[in-house]
Design an enzyme around this catalytic site. Structure first.
Site, short mmCIF file in Angstrom:
data_model
loop_
_atom_site.label_atom_id
_atom_site.label_comp_id
_atom_site.label_asym_id
_atom_site.label_seq_id
_atom_site.Cartn_x
_atom_site.Cartn_y
_atom_site.Cartn_z
N SER A 25 -20.35 19.62 17.28
CA SER A 25 -21.46 18.69 17.04
C SER A 25 -21.03 17.22 17.18
CB SER A 25 -22.07 18.91 15.64
OG SER A 25 -21.08 18.79 14.64
N ASN A 112 -20.22 21.25 3.90
CA ASN A 112 -21.65 21.54 3.70
C ASN A 112 -22.34 20.42 2.92
OD1 ASN A 112 -20.84 23.88 4.87
ND2 ASN A 112 -21.17 25.19 3.08
N THR A 157 -68.63 5.77 16.91
CA THR A 157 -68.40 7.10 16.35
C THR A 157 -68.83 8.07 17.43
OG1 THR A 157 -70.59 7.25 15.35
CG2 THR A 157 -68.85 6.33 13.97
N HIS A 158 -68.14 9.19 17.53
CA HIS A 158 -68.38 10.13 18.64
C HIS A 158 -68.23 9.43 20.00
CE1 HIS A 158 -70.16 12.86 15.58
NE2 HIS A 158 -70.63 11.71 15.09
N SER A 279 -49.49 -0.35 41.22
CA SER A 279 -49.44 0.89 41.98
C SER A 279 -48.76 0.62 43.31
CB SER A 279 -50.86 1.41 42.22
OG SER A 279 -50.89 2.26 43.35
N LYS A 285 -54.49 -2.21 41.26
CA LYS A 285 -54.23 -1.53 39.99
C LYS A 285 -53.37 -2.34 39.02
CE LYS A 285 -54.45 2.61 39.47
NZ LYS A 285 -55.18 3.62 38.78
N GLU A 292 -49.29 4.32 27.81
CA GLU A 292 -49.34 5.74 28.15
C GLU A 292 -48.05 6.45 27.73
OE1 GLU A 292 -51.66 6.25 32.20
OE2 GLU A 292 -50.46 4.43 32.21
N LYS A 327 -29.76 17.48 13.25
CA LYS A 327 -29.42 16.10 13.62
C LYS A 327 -30.09 15.60 14.90
CE LYS A 327 -25.32 17.40 12.25
NZ LYS A 327 -25.76 18.12 11.03
N1 ARG Z 1 -21.25 20.16 11.88
C1 ARG Z 1 -21.74 20.81 10.74
C2 ARG Z 1 -23.23 20.56 10.58
O1 ARG Z 1 -23.71 19.71 11.22
C3 ARG Z 1 -21.04 20.32 9.53
C4 ARG Z 1 -21.01 21.31 8.41
C5 ARG Z 1 -20.13 22.41 8.78
N2 ARG Z 1 -20.02 23.36 7.74
C6 ARG Z 1 -19.62 24.60 8.03
N3 ARG Z 1 -19.55 25.41 7.03
N4 ARG Z 1 -19.37 24.99 9.24
O2 ARG Z 1 -23.95 21.18 9.84
#
Ligand code: ARG
Length: 463
Positions: A25, A112, A157-158, A279, A285, A292, A327
């Protein structure tokens, strides 16, 4: 993979490179670098207070972490490489610098709870930046409302002409929605503002960590209630994604309004050249591309929310690697809202007004409610007045005329209650003045609303 993963001890062989790469990650959680170091600095102190680290080790760790933070800040590109995640990167850097003292930092702590703390710290410092961009967008609406003065336009409205309103009232309606987004982001920030450290991997840490003091040191206003819940609770991330999605829904609706109202069919507002594109084929245009794109990006923000909720829904209690999927949608939502706010603020800031065209569209048959109200003020029950005026509208439509062209005699043919003051009651300007409530388009009410908005804008920003 050059460095050993943090968990290699239990394994006979190195992980299959493909499998390891799949779980990496670092390419995206490097965004949490600063927060990871912040959390670790406080954790070192907490361990020292608990008697787990000697004062000397704690000092060495903190000095090294501070240097790491400094290096990452001055050279963000340095925060990269083939570590599994940002936590592994920081720890490896620490151990490279100070050896065994660095190896003691992770005592009693799990990634964790660490990743949750990092994300919470991240949102806490990043949400105010989004709020600042919201304020800038709201300020652009306030400035335009001021410029619009007493200009009138039809409301819809509408998608059919309803009643005359002040142009400023319409502009402030969008500011009102964006202010709710500001408050919603604040609520997301508050929800995130809880300390998870002390939860360990799931059951709580085995060291006497003073979590209250640790929370205070990190600026958290509370400690989570349950370590099992904490290890997989990402409600705060979902709340943030929801706040962003709803803000994007508002920006999308703003975009839609101004795409329509700057077009040839309406021509109420003028898109600045700087907010438009041309355009390659049709020389006439003037396309509202930025608006958008904002409208289009709303789909992406909603996708981030729904995708994340689907990721969460099947998870058993406790940390699961699925949570790593929190993330990217969160960062993408943040980026999407930030650029969309910048684009919207710029379009609104540079918008031109066409009060003449708006005023013309605000006259005519949309004054029917005011005609009915006139009869009510002369004693006719509203239901009957509605019918009388409905018949007048039918006739005027057939003759392609409007109320303005009626002579007093013609008025009186519809009802003897009409007097010669009816003409002054049946104008767009009189119509808005006749609104009575604080949330209405009554000019005094709108002026008070603008004043209130100005004082909110002047009030404290945290950035
Ligand atoms: N990269 C992990 C996450 O984003 C970090 C936590 C990892 N914990 C584990 N038990 N592998 O969640």
């Amino acid at each position: 993979m050059s460095s050993k993963p943090l968990w290699s001890g239990r394994f006979d062989s190195a992980p299959d490179p493909a499998a390891f790469d799949f779980g990496v990650s670092f390419p995206f959680d490097r965004r949490l670098f600063e927060d990871d170091v912040t959390g670790s600095l406080a954790w070192a102190d907490a361990l020292a207070r608990a008697g787990v680290l000697t004062a000397e080790d704690a000092r060495a760790i903190k000095e090294a972490l501070t240097a790491i933070l400094e290096q990452g800040r001055t050279n963000p590109a340095w925060v990269s490489g083939d570590d599994e995640d940002v936590h592994s990167f920081v720890e490896r850097q620490l151990v490279t610098r100070i050896g065994d003292a660095g190896r003691r930092l992770h005592t009693g702590r799990s990634r964790n709870e660490q990743v949750s703390v990092d994300l919470r710290l991240y949102l806490r410092r990043r949400i105010p930046l989004l709020q600042e961009k919201l304020r800038a967008t709201i300020a652009a609406f306030a400035d335009q409302a001021e410029r619009a003065g007493e200009a009138l336009m039809p409301s819809y409205t509408h998608m059919r002409r309803a009643m005359p309103v002040l142009v400023s009232h319409f502009l402030l309606s969008h500011a009102a929605a964006l202010r709710r987004d500001h408050a919603r982001l604040e609520a997301a920030r508050e929800e995130a503002n809880a300390l998870t450290l002390g939860s360990g991997a799931i059951a709580g840490t085995g060291y006497a960590i003073d979590t209250k003091t640790l929370a205070g040191a990190l600026g958290f206003d509370r400690v989570v209630a349950n370590s099992m819940d904490a290890s997989s609770d990402r409600d705060f991330a979902a709340t943030f994604l929801h706040a962003v999605s709803l803000a994007m829904v508002h920006l999308s609706r703003i975009a839609e309004d101004f795409i329509l109202m700057t077009g040839e069919e309406f021509g109420f507002f003028e898109l600045a050249d700087s907010s438009a594109t041309g355009s390659s084929m049709m020389p006439q245009k003037k396309n509202p591309d930025p608006l958008e794109l904002v409208r289009g990006k709303a789909g992406r923000a909603i996708g981030n929310l729904t995708g994340f909720l689907v990721t969460m829904k099947g998870l058993p209690t406790g940390y699961n690697k699925d949570l790593q999927e929190d993330k990217e949608p969160l960062f993408d939502a943040e980026d999407t809202l930030a650029v969309s706010l910048d684009a919207t603020a710029s379009v609104i800031r540079n918008l031109g007004l066409h009060p003449d065209r708006m005023g013309r569209a605000a006259a005519g048959l949309l004054l029917a409610t005011d005609v009915a109200d006139y009869l009510v003020s002369r004693g006719m029950p509203f239901r009957q007045a509605h019918e009388v005026v409905g018949a007048m509208v039918r006739q005027l439509l057939a003759q392609q005329r409007d109320f303005e062209s009626l002579s007093l005699d013609e008025w009186r043919q519809s009802s003897p209650l009409f007097g010669d003051d009816v003409k002054e009651h049946v104008t767009a300007a009189a119509s808005v003045k006749a609104r009575k409530t604080p949330q209405s388009t009554n000019p005094d009410a709108v002026e008070a609303a603008l004043r209130e908005l100005r004082s909110w804008l002047a009030g404290g920003s945290r950035v």
